[in-house]
Design an enzyme around this catalytic site. Structure first.
Site, PDB file in Angstrom:
ATOM      1  N   GLY A 155       0.825  -1.202   0.000  1.00  0.00           N
ATOM      2  CA  GLY A 155       0.000   0.000   0.000  1.00  0.00           C
ATOM      3  C   GLY A 155       0.858   1.251   0.000  1.00  0.00           C
ATOM      4  N   LYS A 185       8.033  -0.554   5.933  1.00  0.00           N
ATOM      5  CA  LYS A 185       7.497   0.774   5.653  1.00  0.00           C
ATOM      6  C   LYS A 185       8.644   1.700   5.292  1.00  0.00           C
ATOM      7  CE  LYS A 185       4.387   4.209   7.636  1.00  0.00           C
ATOM      8  NZ  LYS A 185       3.325   4.390   8.637  1.00  0.00           N
ATOM      9  N   ASP A 224      -3.472  10.837  16.101  1.00  0.00           N
ATOM     10  CA  ASP A 224      -4.133  10.587  14.814  1.00  0.00           C
ATOM     11  C   ASP A 224      -4.944   9.294  14.881  1.00  0.00           C
ATOM     12  OD1 ASP A 224      -4.905  11.296  12.263  1.00  0.00           O
ATOM     13  OD2 ASP A 224      -3.149  10.410  11.288  1.00  0.00           O
ATOM     14  N   VAL A 238       4.489   0.947   1.631  1.00  0.00           N
ATOM     15  CA  VAL A 238       4.583  -0.216   2.517  1.00  0.00           C
ATOM     16  C   VAL A 238       4.702  -1.482   1.668  1.00  0.00           C
ATOM     17  CG1 VAL A 238       3.495  -1.490   4.399  1.00  0.00           C
ATOM     18  CG2 VAL A 238       3.240   0.998   4.273  1.00  0.00           C
ATOM     19  N   THR A 288       0.511   8.599   2.877  1.00  0.00           N
ATOM     20  CA  THR A 288       0.873   9.978   2.568  1.00  0.00           C
ATOM     21  C   THR A 288       2.380  10.194   2.595  1.00  0.00           C
ATOM     22  OG1 THR A 288       0.150  10.304   4.842  1.00  0.00           O
ATOM     23  CG2 THR A 288      -1.215  11.267   3.133  1.00  0.00           C
ATOM     24  N   TYR A 289       3.060   9.530   3.491  1.00  0.00           N
ATOM     25  CA  TYR A 289       4.504   9.744   3.536  1.00  0.00           C
ATOM     26  C   TYR A 289       5.310   8.444   3.529  1.00  0.00           C
ATOM     27  CZ  TYR A 289       4.466   8.803   8.579  1.00  0.00           C
ATOM     28  OH  TYR A 289       4.344   8.212   9.812  1.00  0.00           O
TER      29      TYR A 289
HETATM   30  P1  ADP Z   1      -1.379   6.113   5.758  1.00  0.00           P
HETATM   31  O1  ADP Z   1      -0.256   7.060   5.485  1.00  0.00           O
HETATM   32  O2  ADP Z   1      -2.441   6.080   4.672  1.00  0.00           O
HETATM   33  O3  ADP Z   1      -1.969   6.222   7.121  1.00  0.00           O
HETATM   34  P2  ADP Z   1       0.547   3.942   5.912  1.00  0.00           P
HETATM   35  O4  ADP Z   1       1.624   4.715   5.241  1.00  0.00           O
HETATM   36  O5  ADP Z   1       0.745   3.599   7.335  1.00  0.00           O
HETATM   37  O6  ADP Z   1      -0.853   4.621   5.704  1.00  0.00           O
HETATM   38  O7  ADP Z   1       0.275   2.600   5.114  1.00  0.00           O
HETATM   39  C1  ADP Z   1      -0.197   2.576   3.796  1.00  0.00           C
HETATM   40  C2  ADP Z   1      -0.934   1.260   3.504  1.00  0.00           C
HETATM   41  O8  ADP Z   1      -0.059   0.141   3.658  1.00  0.00           O
HETATM   42  C3  ADP Z   1      -2.074   0.977   4.453  1.00  0.00           C
HETATM   43  O9  ADP Z   1      -3.286   1.496   3.999  1.00  0.00           O
HETATM   44  C4  ADP Z   1      -2.132  -0.543   4.497  1.00  0.00           C
HETATM   45  O10 ADP Z   1      -2.879  -1.039   3.396  1.00  0.00           O
HETATM   46  C5  ADP Z   1      -0.709  -0.947   4.298  1.00  0.00           C
HETATM   47  N1  ADP Z   1      -0.038  -1.263   5.564  1.00  0.00           N
HETATM   48  C6  ADP Z   1       0.529  -0.375   6.415  1.00  0.00           C
HETATM   49  N2  ADP Z   1       1.083  -0.964   7.479  1.00  0.00           N
HETATM   50  C7  ADP Z   1       0.853  -2.292   7.318  1.00  0.00           C
HETATM   51  C8  ADP Z   1       1.177  -3.463   8.107  1.00  0.00           C
HETATM   52  N3  ADP Z   1       1.852  -3.367   9.259  1.00  0.00           N
HETATM   53  N4  ADP Z   1       0.785  -4.664   7.644  1.00  0.00           N
HETATM   54  C9  ADP Z   1       0.087  -4.752   6.488  1.00  0.00           C
HETATM   55  N5  ADP Z   1      -0.251  -3.709   5.704  1.00  0.00           N
HETATM   56  C10 ADP Z   1       0.129  -2.477   6.108  1.00  0.00           C
END
Ligand code: ADP
Length: 313
Positions: A14, A37, A135, A21, A17-18
C-alpha cells in the site's frame, strides 16, 4: 546495513501519505512475514531524517511490547537514504474496512466492546508512557491474523513529558479532531486522543463517521449542534482560545438520553461511556485509565473473544 540484510523485500502492500509499505520476510525464515514501511524522503530534510520518520521511530521504540500497539522489529536505511521500518505484518486490513462494508460485515455490541477494549488499552499504554498518538481513526487501527486490533501510524505522535512545549494545533484528521485543537489550543493533553477514541466508538455503532465536517468551520458547527456549544459555563476559559468562534445560536450540551436513540445499541452503560469521552472541556473528559474502570466492560454482553470477531471476507 546488517539489519537490512536480515530482510527480503516483496510486493507493495500500500501507499500512504509519507510512506510506501511492502511485504517482506526474514532471510533466515521465509515464513515469518513483516511489513517494510519505507518513509519517503522529504527534499527539505536531505541532510537528516524527516521529522515524521524520526517521531514514528522514537515512539514505537518507547512503546514496544504492548499487544495492541504495532510492533517495530528493526530499522535500517536504504541506499537512497530512505528510512525503512520493519513492522509487524497485519494482514486483515483495518477497522475502517469493516465499518464500511455494511452489506457483508455484521457485528454487534460484544464485538464493539472487544474492539473498544483493545483501542482503550493501547491508548492507556501510550499515555502511561507520555506519548500522545494524535491521529486515532479507524484506518489507523490495523487487524492482526488472530483478530487483535493494533494502533499504528505513529507519524504524528509526540511526547508530552515536556509540558512547557508549545505544540502545533493542526494535527488529527478533521473528523476526529477535538474542539480544543479546532479552537487553536497549543497546550493540550492526552484528552485529544480520548475525543478521537469517542469518535471511533460512535462510528463503530452507527457505521458512518459521526461528525464528518468538510471544513474546520463546519467541523465546529457539527460539534456545537450534535454535542453542544462550548461556552464559559461548560468550559471555563474556552473563549480565550485564539481560534474560538461558534455559531450564534447556542445549543445546550445534550444529555445521555439524547444519545440513546442513535447509540443505544451499546446499552445505557455504553452510552454513558461514550458521552464521557465527548466532554467538550478537555479537563472534564474521561481519561484512558478511567475508561478502563468503567462499568460497561463488565455489563452484558461480554466482549467477543478475539478469535470470534468478524473479519473481512
Ligand atoms: P497512511 O499514510 O495512509 O496512514 P501507511 O503509510 O501507514 O498509511 O500505510 C499505507 C498502507 O499500507 C495501508 O493502507 C495498508 O494497506 C498498508 N499497511 C501499512 N502498514 C501495514 C502493516 N503493518 N501490515 C500490512 N499492511 C500495512
Amino acid at each position: 546495513e546488517l539489519e537490512k540484510r536480515k530482510y527480503v523485500k516483496g510486493r507493495k502492500l500500500g501507499e500512504g501519505t509519507y510512506a510506501n509499505v511492502y511485504l517482506g520476510h526474514s532471510r533466515s525464515d521465509p515464513t515469518s512475514l513483516v511489513a517494510i514501511k519505507k518513509i519517503k524522503v522529504q527534499a527539505q530534510y536531505n541532510d537528516g531524517l524527516a521529522p515524521d520518520a524520526v517521531r514514528e521511530l522514537k515512539h514505537l521504540q518507547e512503546l514496544r511490547g504492548h499487544p495492541n500497539i504495532i510492533q517495530l522489529y528493526s530499522v535500517f536505511s536504504s541506499k537512497d537514504q530512505n528510512l525503512n521500518l520493519v513492522l509487524e505484518y497485519l494482514p486483515l486490513g483495518d477497522l475502517e474496512m469493516l465499518i464500511k462494508d455494511v452489506d457483508r460485515v455484521r457485528y454487534g455490541a460484544g464485538d464493539i466492546k472487544a474492539w473498544m477494549g483493545m483501542l482503550t488499552r493501547a491508548v492507556w499504554f501510550c499515555h502511561e508512557n507520555y506519548v500522545l498518538h494524535r491521529d486515532i481513526k479507524p484506518n489507523n487501527l490495523l487487524i492482526a491474523a488472530d483478530g487483535e486490533v493494533k494502533l499504528a501510524d505513529f507519524g504524528l505522535a509526540r511526547g508530552f513529558s515536556d509540558p512547557g512545549w508549545r505544540m502545533t494545533a493542526t494535527v488529527i484528521t478533521r473528523w476526529y479532531r477535538p474542539p480544543e485543537l479546532l479552537f487553536g489550543a497549543r497546550h493540550y493533553s492526552g484528552a485529544v486522543d480520548i475525543w478521537s477514541v469517542g469518535m471511533v466508538f460512535a462510528e463503530l455503532i452507527i457505521r458512518t463517521a459521526y461528525l464528518p465536517g468538510n471544513t474546520e468551520v463546519e467541523q465546529i458547527a457539527l460539534i456545537c449542534k450534535q454535542i453542544g456549544t462550548p461556552t464559559e459555563d461548560n468550559w471555563p476559559g474556552v473563549t480565550q482560545l485564539s481560534q474560538y468562534t461558534v455559531p450564534s445560536e447556542v445549543t445546550p450540551v445534550w444529555g445521555k438520553e439524547a444519545y440513546m436513540g442513535r447509540f443505544g445499541a451499546v446499552g445505557s452503560e455504553g452510552v454513558d461511556l461514550l458521552v464521557k469521552t465527548l466532554a467538550l472541556d478537555p479537563k472534564k473528559r474521561i481519561t484512558a485509565r478511567e475508561m478502563l474502570e468503567h462499568r460497561w466492560w463488565r455489563t452484558e454482553p461480554k466482549p467477543t473473544r478475539k478469535e470470534d470477531l468478524p473479519r473481512k471476507s
